[in-house]
Design a protein around this motif. Structure first.
Motif, PDB file in Angstrom:
ATOM      1  N   ILE A 157       0.834  -1.205   0.000  1.00 22.03           N
ATOM      2  CA  ILE A 157       0.000   0.000   0.000  1.00 22.03           C
ATOM      3  C   ILE A 157       0.871   1.257   0.000  1.00 22.03           C
ATOM      4  O   ILE A 157       0.620   2.208  -0.755  1.00 22.03           O
ATOM      5  CB  ILE A 157      -0.960  -0.010   1.205  1.00 22.03           C
ATOM      6  N   THR A 158       1.909   1.258   0.818  1.00 17.26           N
ATOM      7  CA  THR A 158       2.810   2.411   0.882  1.00 17.26           C
ATOM      8  C   THR A 158       3.521   2.631  -0.447  1.00 17.26           C
ATOM      9  O   THR A 158       3.610   3.762  -0.945  1.00 17.26           O
ATOM     10  CB  THR A 158       3.851   2.215   2.004  1.00 17.26           C
ATOM     11  N   LEU A 159       4.021   1.560  -1.045  1.00 13.08           N
ATOM     12  CA  LEU A 159       4.708   1.686  -2.330  1.00 13.08           C
ATOM     13  C   LEU A 159       3.753   2.137  -3.428  1.00 13.08           C
ATOM     14  O   LEU A 159       4.141   2.915  -4.312  1.00 13.08           O
ATOM     15  CB  LEU A 159       5.373   0.363  -2.705  1.00 13.08           C
ATOM     16  N   GLY A 160       2.504   1.673  -3.382  1.00  9.24           N
ATOM     17  CA  GLY A 160       1.514   2.118  -4.367  1.00  9.24           C
ATOM     18  C   GLY A 160       1.244   3.608  -4.255  1.00  9.24           C
ATOM     19  O   GLY A 160       1.151   4.321  -5.264  1.00  9.24           O
ATOM     20  N   ALA A 161       1.121   4.108  -3.034  1.00 13.48           N
ATOM     21  CA  ALA A 161       0.902   5.540  -2.828  1.00 13.48           C
ATOM     22  C   ALA A 161       2.110   6.349  -3.279  1.00 13.48           C
ATOM     23  O   ALA A 161       1.967   7.415  -3.888  1.00 13.48           O
ATOM     24  CB  ALA A 161       0.598   5.811  -1.363  1.00 13.48           C
ATOM     25  N   MET A 162       3.299   5.851  -3.001  1.00 13.91           N
ATOM     26  CA  MET A 162       4.513   6.549  -3.417  1.00 13.91           C
ATOM     27  C   MET A 162       4.635   6.574  -4.941  1.00 13.91           C
ATOM     28  O   MET A 162       5.043   7.585  -5.523  1.00 13.91           O
ATOM     29  CB  MET A 162       5.743   5.900  -2.788  1.00 13.91           C
ATOM     30  N   LEU A 163       4.269   5.489  -5.595  1.00 17.01           N
ATOM     31  CA  LEU A 163       4.320   5.428  -7.052  1.00 17.01           C
ATOM     32  C   LEU A 163       3.332   6.413  -7.663  1.00 17.01           C
ATOM     33  O   LEU A 163       3.665   7.108  -8.627  1.00 17.01           O
ATOM     34  CB  LEU A 163       4.021   4.009  -7.536  1.00 17.01           C
ATOM     35  N   LYS A 164       2.145   6.494  -7.110  1.00 16.80           N
ATOM     36  CA  LYS A 164       1.149   7.443  -7.606  1.00 16.80           C
ATOM     37  C   LYS A 164       1.650   8.880  -7.426  1.00 16.80           C
ATOM     38  O   LYS A 164       1.503   9.712  -8.321  1.00 16.80           O
ATOM     39  CB  LYS A 164      -0.168   7.244  -6.882  1.00 16.80           C
ATOM     40  N   GLY A 165       2.251   9.185  -6.291  1.00 11.88           N
ATOM     41  CA  GLY A 165       2.816  10.506  -6.062  1.00 11.88           C
ATOM     42  C   GLY A 165       3.949  10.821  -7.026  1.00 11.88           C
ATOM     43  O   GLY A 165       4.062  11.939  -7.535  1.00 11.88           O
ATOM     44  N   TRP A 166       4.797   9.846  -7.286  1.00 13.56           N
ATOM     45  CA  TRP A 166       5.910  10.023  -8.222  1.00 13.56           C
ATOM     46  C   TRP A 166       5.387  10.326  -9.614  1.00 13.56           C
ATOM     47  O   TRP A 166       5.882  11.224 -10.306  1.00 13.56           O
ATOM     48  CB  TRP A 166       6.780   8.775  -8.227  1.00 13.56           C
ATOM     49  N   GLN A 167       4.366   9.597 -10.058  1.00 14.82           N
ATOM     50  CA  GLN A 167       3.799   9.833 -11.379  1.00 14.82           C
ATOM     51  C   GLN A 167       3.158  11.213 -11.466  1.00 14.82           C
ATOM     52  O   GLN A 167       3.287  11.900 -12.480  1.00 14.82           O
ATOM     53  CB  GLN A 167       2.774   8.743 -11.709  1.00 14.82           C
TER      54      GLN A 167
END
Length: 81
Positions: free
Chosen positions: A18-28
């Protein structure tokens, strides 16, 4: 004991995903923002900025200011130009 360990490990793994998914969305989103900024700056290179100067004139003025700062720093350190 084993089921408690598996439960703890799976909970940690889910939290990590979940944390990595949120970070990926923020990065994009950040990359999209920077892409929009780049398109904006490249779309109108002769656009007027600060006091009516064009970007070319502003760059020349910035180069002159950097040169003055370099000279002032040399004077402050006691170096003759």
């Amino acid at each position: 004991m084993l089921s408690q360990t598996i439960l703890l490990a799976s909970t940690g793994l889910i939290a990590l995903v979940i944390t990595l998914g949120a970070m990926l969305k923020g990065w994009q989103a950040w990359l999209a923002l920077k892409s929009q900024e780049l398109e904006y700056h490249l779309s109108a290179p002769a656009r007027e900025i600060e006091g009516g100067t064009t970007t070319g004139a502003a760059r020349i003025e910035l180069a002159h200011l950097k040169e003055r700062i370099r000279k002032l720093e040399a004077i402050a350190s006691g170096v003759d130009l």
